[in-house]
Design an enzyme around this catalytic site. Sequence first.
Site, PDB file in Angstrom:
ATOM      1  N   SER A 182       0.802  -1.207   0.000  1.00 11.06           N
ATOM      2  CA  SER A 182       0.000   0.000   0.000  1.00 11.06           C
ATOM      3  C   SER A 182       0.846   1.272   0.000  1.00 11.06           C
ATOM      4  CB  SER A 182      -0.953  -0.057   1.201  1.00 11.06           C
ATOM      5  OG  SER A 182      -1.994   0.847   1.070  1.00 11.06           O
ATOM      6  N   ASP A 211      11.050   4.953  -9.525  1.00 14.90           N
ATOM      7  CA  ASP A 211      10.781   5.582 -10.821  1.00 14.90           C
ATOM      8  C   ASP A 211      11.691   6.787 -11.072  1.00 14.90           C
ATOM      9  OD1 ASP A 211       8.895   3.723 -11.424  1.00 14.90           O
ATOM     10  OD2 ASP A 211       7.206   5.117 -11.556  1.00 14.90           O
ATOM     11  N   LYS A 225      -0.478  -4.375  -3.170  1.00 15.16           N
ATOM     12  CA  LYS A 225      -1.787  -3.794  -2.856  1.00 15.16           C
ATOM     13  C   LYS A 225      -1.853  -2.403  -3.482  1.00 15.16           C
ATOM     14  CE  LYS A 225      -4.880  -2.222   0.766  1.00 15.16           C
ATOM     15  NZ  LYS A 225      -4.947  -0.847   0.229  1.00 15.16           N
TER      16      LYS A 225
END
Length: 465
Positions: A271, A282, A296
Site C-alpha cells: 500500500s 521511478d 496492494k
Amino acid sequence: MFWSAPAYAEDGGLTEASTLGEVFGYIKNYHLMEHDADALLQASIKGMLDVVDDPYTVYFTPGELEQFSDELNGDFEGIGIELEIKDQLPRVVKVFSGTPAQKAGLQSGDVIVAIEGQEAKGLSIYEVVGALQGKKGTQVHITVEREGQPDFQLALTRDTVDLPTAQGKLLDHNIGYLAIESFGMETGQEIQASLLELKEQGMQSLIIDLRNNGGGYVDAALEAASYLLGKGKTVFITEYREGDQEVFATELDNLIEKLPMVVLINENSASASEILAGALQDYGMATLMGTQTYGKGTVQDVVPLENGGALKLTTAYYLTPKERRIDGQGLHPERVVSSPELQLYAAKQLLAPTSTTEIKFAAGAPRVTINQEEYLLPGAMFEEKGQFYIPLRFTLEALGFEVKWQTESNSIQVSGQGKTWLLPLNNTIASSPLIRGEVTYLPVKELTLWGAQVQVEENTILIKR
C-alpha cells in the site's frame, strides 16, 4: 492505502436502501421471534460486503475504528515487542524502551514457546499478537526460551504502548538508517525530525526500511516523498472505475540533497509503503533491495458513519509516476536478497562495500559471524559422510550473489559479477545441494566455484572472498 479525509456519499441507490430499511423494520418489529437490532445490522452489512468481495472494503464499529486508528499511529495496549515467526515459533526481534516487555527483562532473540500455558508453535503472527495484546492492567503469562539457559516463565502486565512509527539512527560509515513501521497521522513529522537529525550527524547515504510496513495514510506517504524528492514531483496517480485519472504530487521542499539510497522491501511491504518505494524507484533515487512487495495497489477512503463507526471503501487503483500498475504485481527489487537476516547487511555493503567478506561457521551453532558481526542462521552447519554442509542461499547472498529457484529445471540459479550458474538438485551426486526441512544446504568445498577460500579447522569453517 487510504485517505485520512472522508469521501462523500452519493444520492444514488436510495430506492434499494429504502427497501433494505423496510425489510429490517418488518423483521425487527413483527417477526414471530424477537431479534437483536445490532445483530440484524451486522448481518446486513456482512451480506453486502460478501457480494462486494473485496478484502480491503471493511466496516468498522466505533470500537474497531478506534483500534484501527491506534494501531496505525503506533498506539495499542500490550507488552511492547516486535515479533517474527522463525521455525514455527514467535521470536522477539525488538524490545521497545519503557514497555512492559523491557521492564520484565525480555530480550531480542528470545523465543516465546507458550502463552497462558498454550503452545505457541504453529500459531500465525496475528494469533500470537492477539494473545499478547489486551487491556491495560491485565496480565499475560509467557514461557520463554533463551539460548544457553533453561526455559523460564514471565508475567507481564499490559500497558499502553505509544511507539513512534518512524525512527532514525546513524550506522557505521555515516550511513543513515530510517525505519518506517507504518504511515500514521504523525509519521510525516517523525520522518522530518529523523532526517534532519541524521543530516546534522553527517549522513552521507541512507537506508529506508519499509519491510513489514503494511501502509497507512496517503497523506503521510506524500509528505515523506516531499522530504526526499522535493516539491512538484508526481508521487502516484489514481485511476477510478470510469477510467478517469488524478495526479498527486509533492507540495513540500526536500530536506536532504540527493545521496546514495537503498530502500528495503519484502513481501509484507504494501500500500502506502509501495507508493513511496515505487516513486523513489521511478525517479532513480534509490535501489530497491529485498524481495517483491505485496502488491496492494488500491486506494481506500475512510467514510465516517452516523453511528460513530466507519466504512473503509475501495475507490481507485493507483499507479506509480511512470504509470506502472502495482495491484496484484508488487514492486520488484533491483537487488534480490531473500534471507531476511542479511537484507540490512547487504544494503550496508552496497553503500559502503568492504574489500573482503569473511564468514565463520561453527558446527551446530545457530549463529554465524560475518565481518566480525553475528547473524542468526536459517539452519546450522552440519557434517555428513565427511562433508560439511552450510545454508546455500544465506551463504551465497552473504558473498554478494543472487539466488533464485528455477522450477522448470528443478535447479538453483546463482548470479553475480556478470555470470550465472545452475545447480541441479540431485541427491545422488555428492557435490549437489541437499535439502533438509525448509533449508537447502551446499557442500562447503563447492564455494571455490565462486572464488571463495575455505579453511576447515575441526568443527569450524572460515570462508573468505
